[in-house]
Design a protein around this motif. Structure first.
Motif, PDB file in Angstrom:
ATOM      1  N   SER A 150     -32.386 -18.853  -4.786  1.00 38.60           N
ATOM      2  CA  SER A 150     -32.499 -17.845  -3.740  1.00 38.60           C
ATOM      3  C   SER A 150     -33.593 -18.244  -2.782  1.00 38.60           C
ATOM      4  CB  SER A 150     -32.836 -16.488  -4.350  1.00 38.60           C
ATOM      5  OG  SER A 150     -33.014 -15.541  -3.331  1.00 38.60           O
ATOM      6  N   ALA A 151     -33.308 -18.122  -1.490  1.00 40.32           N
ATOM      7  CA  ALA A 151     -34.329 -18.407  -0.483  1.00 40.32           C
ATOM      8  C   ALA A 151     -35.380 -17.305  -0.469  1.00 40.32           C
ATOM      9  CB  ALA A 151     -33.680 -18.535   0.895  1.00 40.32           C
TER      10      ALA A 151
ATOM     11  N   LEU B 167     -34.801 -10.058  -0.914  1.00 41.23           N
ATOM     12  CA  LEU B 167     -33.839  -9.506   0.026  1.00 41.23           C
ATOM     13  C   LEU B 167     -32.624 -10.378   0.290  1.00 41.23           C
ATOM     14  CD1 LEU B 167     -36.416  -8.282   2.669  1.00 41.23           C
ATOM     15  CD2 LEU B 167     -35.265  -6.897   0.951  1.00 41.23           C
ATOM     16  N   GLY B 168     -32.793 -11.675   0.212  1.00 42.60           N
ATOM     17  CA  GLY B 168     -31.757 -12.571   0.696  1.00 42.60           C
ATOM     18  C   GLY B 168     -30.670 -12.882  -0.296  1.00 42.60           C
ATOM     19  N   PRO B 169     -29.645 -13.578   0.168  1.00 45.10           N
ATOM     20  CA  PRO B 169     -28.548 -14.007  -0.691  1.00 45.10           C
ATOM     21  C   PRO B 169     -29.043 -14.934  -1.796  1.00 45.10           C
ATOM     22  CG  PRO B 169     -28.067 -14.444   1.620  1.00 45.10           C
ATOM     23  CD  PRO B 169     -29.491 -14.013   1.540  1.00 45.10           C
TER      24      PRO B 169
ATOM     25  N   VAL C 128     -21.253 -19.485  -7.218  1.00 42.55           N
ATOM     26  CA  VAL C 128     -20.942 -18.103  -6.866  1.00 42.55           C
ATOM     27  C   VAL C 128     -22.144 -17.595  -6.094  1.00 42.55           C
ATOM     28  CG1 VAL C 128     -20.409 -15.799  -7.723  1.00 42.55           C
ATOM     29  CG2 VAL C 128     -19.534 -17.802  -8.933  1.00 42.55           C
ATOM     30  N   SER C 129     -21.918 -17.190  -4.838  1.00 46.66           N
ATOM     31  CA  SER C 129     -23.015 -16.776  -3.958  1.00 46.66           C
ATOM     32  C   SER C 129     -22.809 -15.353  -3.476  1.00 46.66           C
ATOM     33  CB  SER C 129     -23.104 -17.687  -2.727  1.00 46.66           C
ATOM     34  OG  SER C 129     -23.279 -19.021  -3.110  1.00 46.66           O
ATOM     35  N   THR C 130     -23.904 -14.629  -3.368  1.00 48.10           N
ATOM     36  CA  THR C 130     -23.865 -13.292  -2.780  1.00 48.10           C
ATOM     37  C   THR C 130     -24.249 -13.391  -1.322  1.00 48.10           C
ATOM     38  OG1 THR C 130     -26.185 -12.810  -3.216  1.00 48.10           O
ATOM     39  CG2 THR C 130     -24.602 -12.235  -4.946  1.00 48.10           C
ATOM     40  N   GLY C 131     -23.774 -12.466  -0.551  1.00 45.06           N
ATOM     41  CA  GLY C 131     -24.217 -12.346   0.832  1.00 45.06           C
ATOM     42  C   GLY C 131     -25.381 -11.369   0.877  1.00 45.06           C
ATOM     43  N   ALA C 132     -25.757 -10.980   2.044  1.00 38.88           N
ATOM     44  CA  ALA C 132     -26.809  -9.986   2.190  1.00 38.88           C
ATOM     45  C   ALA C 132     -26.192  -8.729   2.777  1.00 38.88           C
ATOM     46  CB  ALA C 132     -27.920 -10.516   3.091  1.00 38.88           C
ATOM     47  N   PRO C 133     -26.516  -7.566   2.364  1.00 41.03           N
ATOM     48  CA  PRO C 133     -27.493  -7.286   1.311  1.00 41.03           C
ATOM     49  C   PRO C 133     -26.926  -7.622  -0.068  1.00 41.03           C
ATOM     50  CG  PRO C 133     -26.438  -5.263   1.981  1.00 41.03           C
ATOM     51  CD  PRO C 133     -25.916  -6.348   2.892  1.00 41.03           C
ATOM     52  N   VAL C 134     -27.821  -7.931  -0.979  1.00 43.35           N
ATOM     53  CA  VAL C 134     -27.425  -8.298  -2.327  1.00 43.35           C
ATOM     54  C   VAL C 134     -27.175  -7.017  -3.122  1.00 43.35           C
ATOM     55  CG1 VAL C 134     -28.148  -9.463  -4.424  1.00 43.35           C
ATOM     56  CG2 VAL C 134     -28.740 -10.427  -2.208  1.00 43.35           C
ATOM     57  N   ASP C 135     -25.926  -6.804  -3.517  1.00 47.71           N
ATOM     58  CA  ASP C 135     -25.574  -5.612  -4.277  1.00 47.71           C
ATOM     59  C   ASP C 135     -25.300  -5.910  -5.745  1.00 47.71           C
ATOM     60  OD1 ASP C 135     -25.815  -3.965  -2.107  1.00 47.71           O
ATOM     61  OD2 ASP C 135     -23.682  -3.911  -1.653  1.00 47.71           O
TER      62      ASP C 135
END
Length: 76
Positions: free
Chosen positions: A34-35, A39-41, A55-62
């Protein structure tokens, strides 16, 4: 606004993410990256001997880390 989820599969061992493996997906070491851990993806990456999966999440991370692992484990 809804969150996004990206699943990537690449043949061969891609460049591994920095850091040590932090969990296991389907019996293979996997690493969270995570960067911005607040808050970030973020991504979960592992190599199964043939393919590199991310497997990556976008923002906002839910999704929690545990939920991200569950998604990874559910991939066929």
């Amino acid at each position: 606004m809804g969150a996004s989820l990206i699943v990537r599969q690449t043949r061969g061992a891609g460049p591994g993410p920095a850091g040590r493996p932090t969990t296991v997906v389907k019996g293979h070491p996997a690493t969270f990256t995570s960067a911005d851990p607040n808050l970030g993806p973020r991504s979960l990456t592992w190599f199964d001997g043939t393919y590199t999966f991310t497997v990556s999440t976008g923002a906002p991370v839910d999704l929690s880390d545990q939920e991200l692992v569950r998604v990874a484990e559910s991939l066929k």
